[in-house]
Design a protein around this motif. Structure first.
Motif, short mmCIF file in Angstrom:
data_model
loop_
_atom_site.label_atom_id
_atom_site.label_comp_id
_atom_site.label_asym_id
_atom_site.label_seq_id
_atom_site.Cartn_x
_atom_site.Cartn_y
_atom_site.Cartn_z
N GLY A 16 19.00 -16.77 88.30
CA GLY A 16 18.79 -16.24 86.95
C GLY A 16 17.32 -16.00 86.65
O GLY A 16 16.97 -14.99 86.02
N ASN A 17 16.45 -16.89 87.10
CA ASN A 17 15.01 -16.69 86.89
C ASN A 17 14.52 -15.46 87.64
O ASN A 17 13.67 -14.71 87.14
CB ASN A 17 14.24 -17.93 87.35
CG ASN A 17 14.51 -19.13 86.46
OD1 ASN A 17 14.86 -18.99 85.28
ND2 ASN A 17 14.37 -20.33 87.01
N PHE A 18 15.06 -15.24 88.83
CA PHE A 18 14.68 -14.06 89.60
C PHE A 18 15.11 -12.78 88.89
O PHE A 18 14.34 -11.81 88.81
CB PHE A 18 15.31 -14.14 90.99
CG PHE A 18 15.26 -12.85 91.76
CD1 PHE A 18 14.09 -12.41 92.34
CD2 PHE A 18 16.40 -12.07 91.91
CE1 PHE A 18 14.05 -11.21 93.04
CE2 PHE A 18 16.37 -10.89 92.60
CZ PHE A 18 15.18 -10.45 93.18
N LEU A 19 16.32 -12.77 88.36
CA LEU A 19 16.82 -11.57 87.69
C LEU A 19 16.01 -11.26 86.44
O LEU A 19 15.70 -10.09 86.15
CB LEU A 19 18.30 -11.75 87.34
CG LEU A 19 19.26 -11.92 88.54
CD1 LEU A 19 20.69 -12.12 88.05
CD2 LEU A 19 19.18 -10.72 89.48
N ARG A 20 15.66 -12.28 85.67
CA ARG A 20 14.83 -12.04 84.49
C ARG A 20 13.43 -11.56 84.88
O ARG A 20 12.85 -10.71 84.19
CB ARG A 20 14.75 -13.31 83.64
CG ARG A 20 16.01 -13.61 82.85
CD ARG A 20 15.79 -14.77 81.89
NE ARG A 20 15.61 -16.01 82.61
CZ ARG A 20 16.60 -16.83 82.97
NH1 ARG A 20 17.85 -16.52 82.65
NH2 ARG A 20 16.36 -17.94 83.61
#
Length: 252
Positions: A68-72
């Protein structure tokens, strides 16, 4: 979706990600990215500080948080939202094709920002122009060529208003159409017409039949049975547009 997955593109992505992060992904490409650690390190290499904390892949929620951090982070980096995969596409192996498309979009964005990437395409740079308000106001008085032009236009071949339009097909062997500017007698004529016998607007029209012996009536006079405006005035009339009050003395 699985048939659209490209093994050649996977090999190119492997070379780029391993070269950028300095870490080996493993034999299974998607399994090596599933914990999100390498993905977070990749975006931190492209844009330092994008992911502040990378979790150790101890439990599943640690892995999902990394993804999720990567996608954001890649969204802030410039990747379009419609190009970004969902976390479950990678973690639950539901859509590897979309994961591959997202990584290609990230590589294209990195190439556009000046990074040395061997795959993807370089996006066109935005060419923004600013015009003075006076110049913009001048453009309101000009009809652009995109809206069409009446240059060399004429009324040649136009028929007179109200005339028939002949549909002529030479393959059918029909005769050539007649003069288009003439209204034929079949369409009627007002030659010799007059207003004799016309009744005044609002008067009764008497139906007179000589065979029945009915009396001919005068149709030019409005009888008193139809009402009269004699003695009428505008007393009590309200100004046009004002509300009309309904007054009943029983309730007041």
């Amino acid at each position: 979706l699985a048939q659209k997955y490209d093994p050649q593109t996977e090999r190119q992505l492997r070379v780029w990600i391993e070269g950028a992060t300095g870490r080996r992904i493993g034999d299974n490409f998607m399994d090596g990215l599933k914990d999100g650690v390498i993905l977070c390190e990749l975006i931190n290499k492209l844009q330092p500080g994008s992911v502040q904390k990378v979790n150790d892949p101890i439990q599943n929620w640690h892995k999902l948080e990394n993804i999720g951090n990567f996608l954001r982070a890649i969204k802030h980096y410039g990747v379009k939202p419609h190009d970004i995969f969902e976390a479950n596409d990678l973690f639950e192996n539901t859509n590897h094709t979309q994961v591959q498309s997202t990584l290609i979009a990230l590589a294209s964005q990195a190439k556009t920002k000046g990074n040395n990437v061997g795959l993807g395409v370089k996006y066109a740079e935005k060419q923004q122009r600013r015009f003075q308000p006076e110049k913009l106001r001048e453009g309101r008085n000009i009809i652009g060529l995109q809206m069409g032009t009446n240059k060399f236009a004429s009324q040649q071949g136009m028929t007179a208003y109200g005339t028939r339009r002949h549909l002529y097909d030479p393959k059918l062997g029909t005769d050539q159409p007649l003069d288009q500017a003439t209204i034929s007698l079949q369409m009627g004529t007002n030659k010799g017409a007059s207003q004799a016998g016309m009744t005044a607007p609002g008067t009764k029209r008497q139906i007179f039949e000589p065979a029945l012996g009915m009396e001919r009536c005068d149709t030019n006079i409005i009888g008193l049975q139809m009402g009269s405006n004699k003695g009428a005035s505008q007393q009590g009339m309200t100004v046009y547009g004002l509300p009309r009050q309904v007054y009943d003395p029983k309730y007041c």
